[in-house]
Design an enzyme around this catalytic site. Structure first.
Site, short mmCIF file in Angstrom:
data_model
loop_
_atom_site.label_atom_id
_atom_site.label_comp_id
_atom_site.label_asym_id
_atom_site.label_seq_id
_atom_site.Cartn_x
_atom_site.Cartn_y
_atom_site.Cartn_z
N SER A 77 4.06 -8.82 -7.68
CA SER A 77 3.94 -8.71 -9.13
C SER A 77 5.15 -7.94 -9.62
CB SER A 77 2.65 -7.94 -9.46
OG SER A 77 1.55 -8.73 -9.07
N GLU A 110 -15.35 -8.85 -9.11
CA GLU A 110 -15.44 -10.28 -9.37
C GLU A 110 -14.63 -11.07 -8.37
OE1 GLU A 110 -16.09 -9.68 -14.13
OE2 GLU A 110 -14.63 -11.14 -13.43
N CYS A 116 -6.47 -14.16 -14.68
CA CYS A 116 -5.92 -12.91 -14.14
C CYS A 116 -6.05 -11.76 -15.11
CB CYS A 116 -4.43 -13.07 -13.88
SG CYS A 116 -4.06 -14.33 -12.71
N SER A 163 -1.35 -10.48 -2.82
CA SER A 163 -0.52 -10.13 -3.97
C SER A 163 -0.44 -8.62 -4.11
CB SER A 163 -1.14 -10.74 -5.24
OG SER A 163 -0.40 -10.35 -6.37
N GLY A 181 -8.03 -4.84 -7.96
CA GLY A 181 -7.54 -3.90 -6.95
C GLY A 181 -6.19 -4.25 -6.36
N GLU A 182 -5.62 -3.26 -5.69
CA GLU A 182 -4.32 -3.44 -5.03
C GLU A 182 -4.59 -3.52 -3.52
OE1 GLU A 182 -0.86 -3.85 -5.46
OE2 GLU A 182 -1.10 -3.78 -3.29
N ASN A 196 -2.82 -12.42 -20.43
CA ASN A 196 -4.15 -12.61 -21.01
C ASN A 196 -4.53 -11.33 -21.74
OD1 ASN A 196 -4.88 -15.23 -19.89
ND2 ASN A 196 -4.78 -14.17 -17.93
N CYS A 239 -3.34 -4.57 -17.53
CA CYS A 239 -4.38 -5.04 -16.60
C CYS A 239 -5.68 -4.28 -16.79
CB CYS A 239 -3.87 -4.88 -15.16
SG CYS A 239 -5.13 -5.22 -13.93
#
Ligand code: SAH
Ligand code: SF4
Length: 390
Positions: free
Chosen positions: A254, A94, A373, A230, A198-199, A330, A156
């Site tokens: 983060s 996304e 997020c 990020s 993803g990282e 969230n 997450c």
């Protein structure tokens, strides 16, 4: 080194010049094609009207218009748009378009104070000149770099799903091409944040190539100051990014905890790169003057949200050029974890403000389409994850 040719959308003008030679193209066509793709967003070679007809046909067979499709577009009440993009192998990620809210601060219905940061976008926004109320609406696009994520952060959705595969630089920039094509007439893409699925630093080469493409003067020509990467804290790659771009790419960390025990519980990556090592990497990041590192702190009820933890955070960050974004977690389908009560969020915020930090509480932009997020669900790849919340 892999001998795989660079995919079309990931080529630099120089690489395009090489690639068109066997097709009868000339070197200067390289820059023309690059401009069509990255400055004008045209990926249909038949529409590249200043190229020889034969070259257009040869390029059309290349399939660069098939890198990804927008499978679903959902618009939230606050105009945030979530695009579910499907890549050639059917994998989905996304990307989110987040219009700026200058002029609306404090007007939008929100349970949070008016001076809050708007969202991920605000990683850079508040360091810019104040927007005149006229003129195009600035849009920040949040992009993905992997299908799923290997880092396994417990709050997450991407982490819970695990890493499915890396994305190519062509797929990363194709999100921006698709996003720009969907801007409203009065909107302009102003910032890109690598905060989707993803990282990014776990897909370092593709991330760096995408950064070079987005900042290329013959392409979209985004200023590196308007791009934020990020990371959950991959220390060697933070150092590499600093070196490769002279510190000019915005960095968001983060953090989510101020002691190793708590952080390791929330983010397994902390066992590999504990806080002392991470803080050292941040101190060494070659940040330009007057710029700051964004610290992201997702508040998870009962896990990292007490005033004592806020004080610990204030102490940990002492002396670093940072601003802090607090993100009430969230909720995600796969976990019972959730955000603290608003009173807890405000108390945490106050400790940091009283300690002298710029600290913002993020509004949940696009929450009604799960664009906020951590809700970038693996629709399709993992149908169990619910995407619409009412
Ligand atoms: N992998 C990178 C970038 C993508 S995640 C990183 O971790 O930094 C972008 C941000 O969303 C991170 O700060 C992440 O911690 C946060 N996030 C993930 N899941 C969340 C959730 N459920 N609620 C709130 N924030 C979340
Ligand atoms: Fe990966 Fe970032 Fe999610 Fe952690 S928060 S699992 S690093 S995407």
């Amino acid at each position: 080194m892999s001998a795989r040719p660079t995919p079309a959308l990931a080529r630099t003008p120089e690489e395009w010049a090489e690639a068109v030679r066997p097709l009868g193209g000339r070197a200067f066509h390289g820059k023309q094609i690059f401009r069509w793709i990255h400055a004008r967003g045209v990926v249909d070679a038949q529409k590249m009207s200043d190229l020889p007809v034969q070259l257009r046909s040869a390029l059309a067979a290349d399939g660069m218009d098939r890198v990804l499709d927008v499978a679903v577009e959902r618009r939230a009440l606050d105009s945030t748009r979530k695009l579910l993009v499907k890549m050639a192998d059917g994998a989905t990620v996304e990307t989110v378009l987040i219009p700026g809210v200058s002029g609306h601060k404090g007007v939008l219905p929100s349970p949070l104070p008016a001076d809050e940061d708007a969202d991920a976008a605000a990683a850079v926004e508040d360091e810019e000149e104040e927007d005149a109320s006229e003129g195009p609406v600035k849009v920040t696009q949040c992009i993905s770099t992997q299908v799923g994520c290997a880092m396994g952060c417990v709050f997450c959705a991407s982490g819970v799903a695990g890493l499915k595969r890396q994305m190519g630089a062509d797929e990363i920039v194709a999100q921006v091409i698709a996003g720009r094509a969907r801007l409203d007439d009065n909107e302009r893409l102003s910032n890109v944040v690598y905060m989707g699925m993803g990282e990014p630093l776990h897909n370092y080469e593709a991330t760096v190539r995408s950064l070079r493409l987005l900042t290329h003067p013959d392409g979209i020509n985004l200023s590196s100051r308007r791009i934020t990467v990020s990371t959950s804290g991959l220390v060697p790659e933070i150092a590499r990014l600093g070196e490769d771009f002279g510190g000019n790419i915005g960095l968001a960390i983060s953090l989510h905890a101020a002691d190793d025990e708590t952080r390791s519980r929330l983010m397994p990556i902390n066992k590999r790169y504990p806080l002392a090592v991470l803080m050292d990497a941040l101190r060494k990041y070659p940040l330009p003057r007057r710029r700051r590192i964004t610290i992201e702190y997702t508040l998870v009820a009962g896990k990292n949200d007490t005033a004592a933890e806020a004080k610990k955070l204030a102490k940990l960050l002492r002396g670093l050029p940072v601003k802090v974004n607090l993100i009430p977690m969230n909720p995600i389908e796969a976990s019972t974890l959730g955000p603290p009560y608003l009173s807890g969020v405000l108390a945490f915020h106050k400790v940091l403000v009283d300690a002298g930090y710029s600290c913002f509480i993020r509004r949940r932009r696009g929450d009604d389409v799960s664009a906020a997020c951590g809700q970038l669900a693996l629709l399709g790849a993992k149908p169990k994850v619910r995407v619409d919340r009412s």
